[in-house]
Design an enzyme around this catalytic site. Structure first.
Site, PDB file in Angstrom:
ATOM      1  N   HIS A  93      44.228  44.336  18.115  1.00 11.76           N
ATOM      2  CA  HIS A  93      43.226  43.451  17.519  1.00 11.76           C
ATOM      3  C   HIS A  93      41.863  43.556  18.198  1.00 11.76           C
ATOM      4  CE1 HIS A  93      44.520  40.287  20.565  1.00 11.76           C
ATOM      5  NE2 HIS A  93      43.219  40.091  20.559  1.00 11.76           N
ATOM      6  N   ASP A 124      50.645  44.858  18.005  1.00  9.24           N
ATOM      7  CA  ASP A 124      49.318  44.527  18.509  1.00  9.24           C
ATOM      8  C   ASP A 124      48.951  45.337  19.758  1.00  9.24           C
ATOM      9  OD1 ASP A 124      46.839  43.388  18.714  1.00  9.24           O
ATOM     10  OD2 ASP A 124      47.547  41.386  19.248  1.00  9.24           O
ATOM     11  N   SER A 204      42.026  39.584  26.064  1.00 11.55           N
ATOM     12  CA  SER A 204      42.935  40.422  25.266  1.00 11.55           C
ATOM     13  C   SER A 204      42.934  41.861  25.741  1.00 11.55           C
ATOM     14  CB  SER A 204      42.520  40.408  23.794  1.00 11.55           C
ATOM     15  OG  SER A 204      42.993  39.268  23.165  1.00 11.55           O
TER      16      SER A 204
END
Lengths: 514, 490
Positions: A93, A124, A204
């Site tokens: 992402h 992901d 992230s």
């Protein structure tokens, strides 16, 4: 109140997320505390900081309401870390829909252009490559731990979260190891590490370290929780890296068999399982799953790969009681799961080759793929997608809109997939005299044009070649009323509509059509 | 058109028709205690309450009021003006299709003399609205009927001829009585204190209802049994073979409950009904009220059993046909609405709660019910509720499971459609009752799209049923419910 899980990429526009039940997105509000840079941890950790990179991505989402257009480019940043083979591992992402990617090492002002080599949207994870080998000078690939951390282990999360520009380290403990939804795809569930370290937008893709080894990769947080963050654990990362080792990513295979536990004594007796405590019974075979053609409804699954499946669907694995699906999680595309089953009076062994056939009815989030469309008389048709349903938003109370919700959940279960390849939806009317009366058909599911069943977008073109007495008669699922267009007028209106609304082409059927 | 009927209805002035002088207005207060059934647990009722409204005296022992006022009643009483006495009343007939209820009192109390019925709604005329105030006095206020239209009844899927009334009286409940030149002009169905306007049901509907209900064999109001849409789109008009100026509406589908050979067919274009031209929006010009939606020609002027003369264009050919009118009620539907909130039949077997799907059950989930309920059930209701494959088909649900040792492993099932019971196909709840009566119990139950049957242990079922009834306080494990979803309840 629903818990909401948010991806933790820092984006200048907004962070979006899925509230699963209604498939609506919301703007995540996360309180961003300035994070103090802690004192140095172990020397190994200090060295690892040079392997943790900041990723700058310019993203442009496709517009699923105006499928020939894209949204405004937005900038965001995330984290990543260097792994062997001069590669960077991060979240998918962080780099999905990216038009331009740069990476920067800690303490080095220079940004290096990078590109996505592999992206696994179901887990992901993504691998980036940097063309300039100078980027990898003075860097050390991280080392992965070979086992999962234990509950209450103290871990360190490293990354570049919001609140500052330099690298950030936070500590927390592993509070839970569980299966959970991966919001990036919106539908996939895999193992996650829940940690109470602050995982904020920008974290992230950053590593989660235990004793200097990577035990996870930070990827999402709970917006309404207090310091509840999630990391992708080592087994999922290893699964991804193993998958791409052959040069392509296949993704997690899907068994595609729904089972019912056999805890009920009467059910067990009816299945001839009395006196045992093993077995679950298959009640549904996914037409797009691996089990199709091998398993059948009514089969009782007794063991998987030699492990007894208990009546509640669990197996004893490494001293823990886990769902038998966890064994499937460890499988790679192309491997097989070996079941001992009872089918009627027979006990037999069945090997199910595990794949993940392209399934248009799972409705994962779509990335890096332009939406297809076909315009007829200013009416824009496009395959139903999670993105389009999201754009309908909360307005799902109408009959047409509710039908979209129904088919996303019941397409395969109720056999709606059998006479179509996709659900083609009238997503927009580009107003023109030729379509003035088409408003009631907005969000209708196309079923037929000129008497021909529509299985997919391409069928529309074929059907439009055969008007009925000079008219295109368009029918929609669940509607008694049909839409009628004058074929001659529709043809004449095409160039006018395209020019008036700035549409480059009346159809887009995917990359092969370009 | 049945003008003769209308004329006859004015003769419903039982006894001496008097002008409504100060203290003799034929208005009574209606007080109804009510207790609705719990849509989710059909064996129990919700918290009781009380509704107050008004009604109009129509003879020495009958009163007409609104059906919603007495819905799910447990006790009905009336109060006369200048009296606090509660006079018991019983419900003779209620019809939610027109929003009316007929009450009867056996008490010897002298009711005020009934009014003469006005023969039509006094459009753009001054009317008088009467109710009983908190001092038990008749309270009157002037009003004006702004327009007459065929509109949905408040909180109901049904439509009927109504008037929009503007009044300076704070109307204090349903059933306030509207007079014009001392004649009964209508009953107020709703009122907004903000806009000071309300909906008034026309006397033509009231008098038809009263006459029918008093005759004892209630026939109800007529239906032609089809769904339709305006036909404005000139392209579609041309496709269906009608010119741009011919008027007419498009038939979408025929509804169940109408004889097959008398059905209008999908894509028929209805040009005239009983000689009245219908425009492309579905309006005709009524001799009394001007433009009205054409269903008034059926519900307002016809009765079940009549035949209407209809001009249609079918497959491009103009033709005259006769359409037989029937009384259509929701019992013909795949998913009845259960407007009245009648008790629904159910069975609880081994903790499995089995019942039919109704619109009321879905809507009990609140304003956003379309996204709150199981999408399959919502979809069935929104697209197919009128259309059973075969007459009598219903959606039978395993609506929930009351947890008990006998149903371990099944307790997560909710709102699942039942296909078979004990190996026999299920078309409606009656099938389930029949099978249970024949077999004695449910041994096996199959659900749609779940290819493993639910099996109940027969040896322990009786004890389990007893235990479940006791623990979950079920007054009965099975209830056929005397009149499920009935239009009328005597």
């Amino acid at each position: 109140m629903h818990e909401m899980i948010v991806e933790t990429t820092a984006k200048k526009c907004r962070a979006q997320n899925v509230q699963r039940r209604h498939l609506t997105w919301f703007i995540a509000t996360v309180s961003f505390a300035l994070l103090a840079l802690p004192q140095c941890g172990s020397s190994n950790e200090a060295a690892l900081r040079h392997s943790v990179v900041k990723i700058y991505a310019t993203m442009q989402r496709d517009n699923f309401s105006l499928p020939w257009q894209s949204s405004r480019p937005i900038s965001g940043n995330g984290s990543g870390f260097i792994i062997n083979g001069k590669r960077i591992l991060t979240n998918a992402h962080v780099v999905s829909n990216a038009r331009f990617i740069e990476v920067k090492k800690n303490g080095n002002p220079r940004r290096f252009p990078a590109h996505v080599k592999f992206a696994g949207h179901d887990c992901d994870l993504a691998v980036l490559e940097v063309e300039d080998p100078a980027f990898f000078e003075d860097t050390t690939p991280v080392t992965f731990a070979t086992t999962l951390p234990q509950l209450s282990d103290t871990v360190t999360v490293i990354g570049y979260p919001m609140g500052g520009s330099r690298i950030s380290l936070t500590e927390g403990v592993v509070s839970r190891i569980d299966y959970s939804i991966y919001t990036h795809s919106g539908v996939d569930q895999h193992l996650v590490l829940q940690v109470d370290a602050a995982i904020n937008p920008g974290n992230s893709g950053g590593p989660v370290l235990l004793n200097g080894e990577v035990v996870g990769l930070a990827f999402q947080g709970l917006s309404q929780g207090d310091n509840i963050g999630y990391a992708i654990p080592g087994p999922v990362i290893r699964h991804f890296l193993t998958d791409i080792a052959d040069g392509s990513y296949h993704g997690y295979p899907e068994l595609g068999a729904a089972v019912m536990d056999t805890r009920n004594a009467a059910l067990r007796e009816s299945l001839n399982l009395a006196g045992t405590n093993t077995g679950v019974v298959v009640y549904y075979i996914d037409p797009y799953g691996s089990a199709k053609g091998t398993l059948q409804t009514g089969d009782v699954l007794l063991t998987i790969d030699g492990y007894d499946i208990a009546e509640d669907g669990t197996v004893e694995l490494d001293g823990n009681t886990v769902e038998f699906n966890e064994l499937l999680e460890r499988k790679q595309w192309g491997e097989s799961a070996c079941f001992r089953i009872m089918r009627g009076p027979e006990i037999r062994s069945i090997a199910v080759p595990l794949t993940n056939p392209k399934d248009p009815y799972t409705f994962r989030n779509i990335y890096d793929r332009r939406p297809e469309y076909c315009i007829v008389g200013g009416l824009v048709f496009s395959p139903l997608s999670r993105e389009y349903l999201r754009s309908v938003g909360r307005n799902l109370n109408g009959t047409n809109q509710q039908q979209l919700l129904y088919v996303t959940q019941y397409a395969k279960i109720d056999g709606l997939h059998e006479d179509r390849d996709a659900f083609v939806v009238l997503i927009r009317r580009l107003p023109h005299a030729v379509n003035t009366y088409a408003e009631p058909f907005q969000d209708g599911l196309l079923s037929e044009i000129n008497g021909l069943r529509i299985r997919n977008l391409r069928d529309m073109q074929r059907a439009l070649e055969k008007p009925q007495d000079g008219y295109h008669v368009i029918r929609f699922a669940g509607m008694d009323e049909c839409l009628v267009l004058n074929a001659e007028q529709e043809l004449a209106a095409r160039p006018q509509i395209l020019a008036r609304y700035g549409v480059p082409a009346s159809v887009y059927f995917g990359e092969e059509s370009e | 058109m049945r003008y003769s009927l209308l004329a006859a209805l004015t003769l419903l002035s039982f006894g001496l028709a008097l002008t409504t002088q100060a203290d003799d207005a034929p208005v009574v207060r209606v007080v109804a205690t009510h207790q609705a059934f719990d849509p989710f647990q059909p064996w129990q009722k919700r918290t009781p309450g009380t509704r107050r409204g008004f009604g109009v005296v129509i003879d020495a022992s009958h009163i007409v009021t609104t059906s919603s006022l007495v819905q799910n009643h447990t006790l009905i009483a009336i109060q006369l003006a200048r009296s606090g006495e509660f006079i018991p009343a019983s419900l003779v007939k209620t019809d939610p299709q027109v929003g009316l209820a007929l009450l009867h009192i056996s008490d010897t109390t002298q009711l005020p003399p009934p009014p003469v019925f006005a023969d039509k709604v006094p459009v753009k005329c001054t009317v008088e609205i009467a109710q009983i105030d908190e001092t038990s006095s008749i309270q009157r206020g002037d009003g004006r009927v702004l327009k007459v239209l065929v509109d949905a009844l408040p909180g109901s899927p049904y439509s009927a001829l109504q008037g929009d009334v503007l009044t300076d009286l704070n109307v204090d409940g349903e059933g306030a009585v509207v007079f014009h030149d001392t004649k009964l002009a209508g009953l107020m169905l709703s009122y907004s204190r903000t806009s000071r306007t309300g909906k008034m049901l026309s006397t033509s509907i009231i008098s038809r209802f009263v006459q029918d209900a008093l005759e004892g064999d209630y026939k109800g109001f007529a239906s032609a049994g089809f769904s339709w849409k305006p036909l404005v789109d000139p392209t579609k008009r041309a496709f269906l073979g009608v010119g741009p100026t011919a008027g007419g509406i498009q038939v979408l589908n025929s509804l169940p409950g109408v004889a097959e050979n008398q059905k209008l067919q999908p894509n028929d274009v209805v040009l005239t009904w009983d000689g009245y031209p219908i425009d492309n929006l579905g309006y005709y010009t009524d001799p009394s009220y001007g433009r009205l939606l054409f269903p008034q020609l059926i519900k307002g002027y016809r009765i079940p059993g009549d035949a209407s003369q209809v001009t249609i264009v079918r497959d491009g050919v103009r033709q005259e046909i006769q359409v037989q009118l029937t009384h259509r009620d929701e019992n013909s539907d795949l998913i009845p609405e259960n407007v009245e909130g009648d008790p629904v039949p159910y069975l609880v077997e081994g903790g499995l709660v089995i019942r039919e799907l109704t619109g009321r059950l879905l809507k009990a989930h609140g304003g956003q019910w379309q996204t709150r309920v199981d999408p399959r059930l919502a979809h069935l209701y929104l697209t197919s509720r009128y259309a059973p494959d075969e007459p009598g088909d219903r959606i039978v649900l395993l609506s929930s499971v009351l947890p008990d040792p006998i149903n371990i492993g099944y307790q997560h099932f909710r709102d699942q459609i039942i296909k078979e019971v004990n190996g026999q196909p299920i078309r409606n709840i009656g099938d389930v009752f029949r099978i249970v009566e024949e077999d004695g119990s449910i041994a096996k139950l199959s659900l749609r799209a779940i290819d493993v049957p639910i099996v109940l242990d027969q040896a322990s079922l009786a004890n389990a049923n007893e235990r479940i009834a006791s623990q979950y306080r079920l007054p009965a494990l099975r209830s056929k419910a005397p009149k499920p979803c009935s239009v009328a309840n005597n």
